[in-house]
Design a protein around this motif. Sequence first.
Motif, PDB file in Angstrom:
ATOM      1  N   PRO A  65       3.934  -3.708   1.695  1.00 39.65           N
ATOM      2  CA  PRO A  65       2.861  -4.334   2.478  1.00 39.65           C
ATOM      3  C   PRO A  65       3.018  -5.824   2.772  1.00 39.65           C
ATOM      4  O   PRO A  65       2.118  -6.423   3.353  1.00 39.65           O
ATOM      5  CB  PRO A  65       1.637  -4.105   1.581  1.00 39.65           C
ATOM      6  CG  PRO A  65       2.180  -4.132   0.196  1.00 39.65           C
ATOM      7  CD  PRO A  65       3.572  -3.550   0.276  1.00 39.65           C
ATOM      8  N   GLN A  72      -3.050   0.478  -2.127  1.00 35.58           N
ATOM      9  CA  GLN A  72      -1.601   0.599  -2.236  1.00 35.58           C
ATOM     10  C   GLN A  72      -1.147   1.456  -3.406  1.00 35.58           C
ATOM     11  O   GLN A  72      -0.227   2.250  -3.269  1.00 35.58           O
ATOM     12  CB  GLN A  72      -0.971  -0.800  -2.389  1.00 35.58           C
ATOM     13  CG  GLN A  72      -1.185  -1.711  -1.202  1.00 35.58           C
ATOM     14  CD  GLN A  72      -0.440  -1.279   0.037  1.00 35.58           C
ATOM     15  OE1 GLN A  72       0.602  -0.631  -0.045  1.00 35.58           O
ATOM     16  NE2 GLN A  72      -0.985  -1.597   1.201  1.00 35.58           N
ATOM     17  N   LEU A 106       6.449   3.303  -3.575  1.00 39.24           N
ATOM     18  CA  LEU A 106       5.388   2.903  -2.655  1.00 39.24           C
ATOM     19  C   LEU A 106       5.774   3.417  -1.274  1.00 39.24           C
ATOM     20  O   LEU A 106       6.943   3.321  -0.881  1.00 39.24           O
ATOM     21  CB  LEU A 106       5.256   1.377  -2.636  1.00 39.24           C
ATOM     22  CG  LEU A 106       3.903   0.777  -2.292  1.00 39.24           C
ATOM     23  CD1 LEU A 106       2.849   1.192  -3.304  1.00 39.24           C
ATOM     24  CD2 LEU A 106       4.003  -0.737  -2.244  1.00 39.24           C
ATOM     25  N   LYS A 152      -1.642  -1.492   8.579  1.00 34.58           N
ATOM     26  CA  LYS A 152      -0.375  -2.041   8.082  1.00 34.58           C
ATOM     27  C   LYS A 152      -0.061  -3.369   8.777  1.00 34.58           C
ATOM     28  O   LYS A 152      -0.264  -3.504   9.990  1.00 34.58           O
ATOM     29  CB  LYS A 152       0.771  -1.046   8.334  1.00 34.58           C
ATOM     30  CG  LYS A 152       0.608   0.265   7.587  1.00 34.58           C
ATOM     31  CD  LYS A 152       1.706   1.237   7.949  1.00 34.58           C
ATOM     32  CE  LYS A 152       1.481   2.591   7.281  1.00 34.58           C
ATOM     33  NZ  LYS A 152       2.501   3.585   7.694  1.00 34.58           N
TER      34      LYS A 152
END
Length: 319
Positions: free
Chosen positions: A262, A289, A258, A123
């Motif tokens: 990101p 993702q 989600l 991440k």
Amino acid sequence: MQGKMAQTGHQRTILNPVVPYVGTIFGGLEPGQMVVVHGTVPSDADRFQIDFQCGSSIHPRSDVAFHFNPRFKGSGHIVCNTLQNEKWGWEEKTYHLPFTKGQPFEVIFLVFHHKFQVSSNGKNLLVYKHRIGLEKVDTLGISGKVKINSIGFLSQPTILGSQPTSFAVNSIEGNQGRSEKLLTFSVPYTGCLPSALIPGKTVVIKGEVHKYAKRFAIDLKPHGSKDIALHLNPRIKEKVFVRNTYLCESWGEEERHLLDFPFCPEMYFEILIFCELQQFKVAVNGVHQLEYKHRFKDLNKINEVSVNGDVELHDVRIW
């Protein structure tokens, strides 16, 4: 040099170094390199630090171009700073701490000519702009309560896991024919793909989010049509990644779910869009993702990509 060094191709790895560790970065750092650190945080850790230094002197202390310092007191945070002439500058604090006491970690330092971009455990974590010229960095130091398993120095032309691409997209504005390193795409950008986005094909979009970005969008569509097969719309302020399709002059139902958003301001990104028979798969910086089921069914007509919004665009490719 403490620790055992292995060298394979473009990668140089230091295994099980003793902490505190101070080692020369042979050849220095260059844009496009990654420094990958694997380790474990001891259960009694209060802090540790990874320092990109300009030398290894103790008296006087060498400048530290980038001081990366996770601290575990309270809810925890990360302090980033620069040491020049034995004086610290202003602290930049990040209040998301991806490290857990007693647990292993991976932290990746991606090197650019104007900044470091740091991610951990897949991440994005933070961006730190250079205050000292990158060419002066020649030493890596690690200290504090941490166990290090490996330090990898990776130099390769494509970064964050994207594969070498075989076709540069021909921009409608006429960007084709220049070398990849010098190629800069102006936004808004529209380009025709050299082949349709049929199952098995991948489109990659590389760029950087603006400092004060609100949102940007990537559209895959048939050339000459108003229809949009896939609309990807990251909204930076809201931290929402919207996906949709535009058919018959009407938007469909948005998909927003989600686990983790990101993107962040000033970050470099590589978005990979892989077309399968039933769906698109989307990855950001090498991390999967989402999936998006096809609503526009005539895949062999998808031959155009457009990018607009608050981003600097570096490259658009298909393979």
